[in-house]
Design a protein around this motif. Sequence first.
Motif, PDB file in Angstrom:
ATOM      1  N   UNK A   1      52.895  37.182  33.531  1.00 26.72           N
ATOM      2  CA  UNK A   1      51.517  37.000  34.006  1.00 26.72           C
ATOM      3  C   UNK A   1      51.484  36.811  35.508  1.00 26.72           C
ATOM      4  N   UNK A   2      52.450  36.076  36.016  1.00 35.24           N
ATOM      5  CA  UNK A   2      52.534  35.872  37.458  1.00 35.24           C
ATOM      6  C   UNK A   2      52.787  37.192  38.172  1.00 35.24           C
ATOM      7  N   UNK A   3      53.606  38.062  37.568  1.00 37.91           N
ATOM      8  CA  UNK A   3      53.923  39.365  38.166  1.00 37.91           C
ATOM      9  C   UNK A   3      52.717  40.292  38.198  1.00 37.91           C
ATOM     10  N   UNK A   4      51.707  40.018  37.376  1.00 42.87           N
ATOM     11  CA  UNK A   4      50.512  40.876  37.390  1.00 42.87           C
ATOM     12  C   UNK A   4      49.815  40.831  38.745  1.00 42.87           C
TER      13      UNK A   4
ATOM     14  N   UNK B   1      47.644  43.992  42.466  1.00 44.01           N
ATOM     15  CA  UNK B   1      46.362  43.856  43.157  1.00 44.01           C
ATOM     16  C   UNK B   1      46.321  44.752  44.408  1.00 44.01           C
ATOM     17  N   UNK B   2      45.132  45.284  44.676  1.00 41.11           N
ATOM     18  CA  UNK B   2      44.921  46.121  45.859  1.00 41.11           C
ATOM     19  C   UNK B   2      43.746  45.524  46.625  1.00 41.11           C
ATOM     20  N   UNK B   3      43.828  45.235  47.878  1.00 46.84           N
ATOM     21  CA  UNK B   3      44.947  45.364  48.799  1.00 46.84           C
ATOM     22  C   UNK B   3      45.982  44.263  48.544  1.00 46.84           C
ATOM     23  N   UNK B   4      47.220  44.604  48.696  1.00 49.23           N
ATOM     24  CA  UNK B   4      48.323  43.713  48.339  1.00 49.23           C
ATOM     25  C   UNK B   4      48.707  42.797  49.497  1.00 49.23           C
TER      26      UNK B   4
ATOM     27  N   UNK C   1      48.123  36.524  50.084  1.00 42.74           N
ATOM     28  CA  UNK C   1      47.099  35.641  49.510  1.00 42.74           C
ATOM     29  C   UNK C   1      46.511  36.245  48.238  1.00 42.74           C
ATOM     30  N   UNK C   2      46.212  37.551  48.233  1.00 41.03           N
ATOM     31  CA  UNK C   2      45.643  38.199  47.045  1.00 41.03           C
ATOM     32  C   UNK C   2      46.629  38.221  45.884  1.00 41.03           C
ATOM     33  N   UNK C   3      47.898  38.537  46.170  1.00 41.99           N
ATOM     34  CA  UNK C   3      48.925  38.577  45.117  1.00 41.99           C
ATOM     35  C   UNK C   3      49.071  37.203  44.480  1.00 41.99           C
ATOM     36  N   UNK C   4      49.151  36.155  45.307  1.00 41.69           N
ATOM     37  CA  UNK C   4      49.296  34.801  44.767  1.00 41.69           C
ATOM     38  C   UNK C   4      48.055  34.360  44.003  1.00 41.69           C
ATOM     39  N   UNK C   5      46.876  34.693  44.525  1.00 40.19           N
ATOM     40  CA  UNK C   5      45.640  34.300  43.852  1.00 40.19           C
ATOM     41  C   UNK C   5      45.544  34.922  42.462  1.00 40.19           C
ATOM     42  N   UNK C   6      45.754  36.214  42.360  1.00 37.32           N
ATOM     43  CA  UNK C   6      45.639  36.886  41.063  1.00 37.32           C
ATOM     44  C   UNK C   6      46.776  36.459  40.145  1.00 37.32           C
ATOM     45  N   UNK C   7      47.992  36.416  40.656  1.00 36.62           N
ATOM     46  CA  UNK C   7      49.139  36.041  39.833  1.00 36.62           C
ATOM     47  C   UNK C   7      49.038  34.633  39.285  1.00 36.62           C
ATOM     48  N   UNK C   8      48.679  33.686  40.126  1.00 37.25           N
ATOM     49  CA  UNK C   8      48.557  32.315  39.653  1.00 37.25           C
ATOM     50  C   UNK C   8      47.366  32.116  38.731  1.00 37.25           C
ATOM     51  N   UNK C   9      46.294  32.881  38.970  1.00 37.46           N
ATOM     52  CA  UNK C   9      45.145  32.797  38.081  1.00 37.46           C
ATOM     53  C   UNK C   9      45.479  33.341  36.709  1.00 37.46           C
TER      54      UNK C   9
END
Length: 162
Positions: free
Chosen positions: A136-139, A143-146, A149-157
């Motif tokens: 789930x964290x790897x999801x 995210x685009x744009x990568x 901050x965006x990668x961590x936000x989506x992954x942690x969410x």
Amino acid sequence: VASVGLMAAAVVIAKHGTPRLVRLAERVAPAQLRSGGRAAEERALLLLLLLVTAVFVPLAHSLGSSHLLGAFLAGLSCCTIPRLHDAWIKQVKRLQSWLVKLFFAATCGFIVPVRSFASATVFGRAALFSCAGLGKLASGLLVVPASRANVLTVGLTMAAWG
């Protein structure tokens, strides 16, 4: 049955009892409360809450209910005093976060059978759940744009979702 009766009594006390106690204290010791200023009033209100708690906790326990219900009902009984809430926020709020952790550990945390964690079944299930959580964290990598901050936000969410 006794717990329901105690809850009903707490509601009646909240509506009629504690406001009368506060008015009585203001009539009996007005000079002491005024001379000490707001700090003396806050101490008096917190003392009232402590005394109500000292009545409700053993009463609930002696009726066969939970002592935690008694503590809750003591707070409920004093909820109609807005100045008490302000005093609680000012005086107790900082200590409360530590006390909650301590009481959780004392009531729930010490019940966990730690020795049973040393089995292969527990380690296998923990590894399986860890892989699912890492997936789930790897999801977040999708995210685009990568940006970081965006990668961590989506992954942690996503990791927090069921």
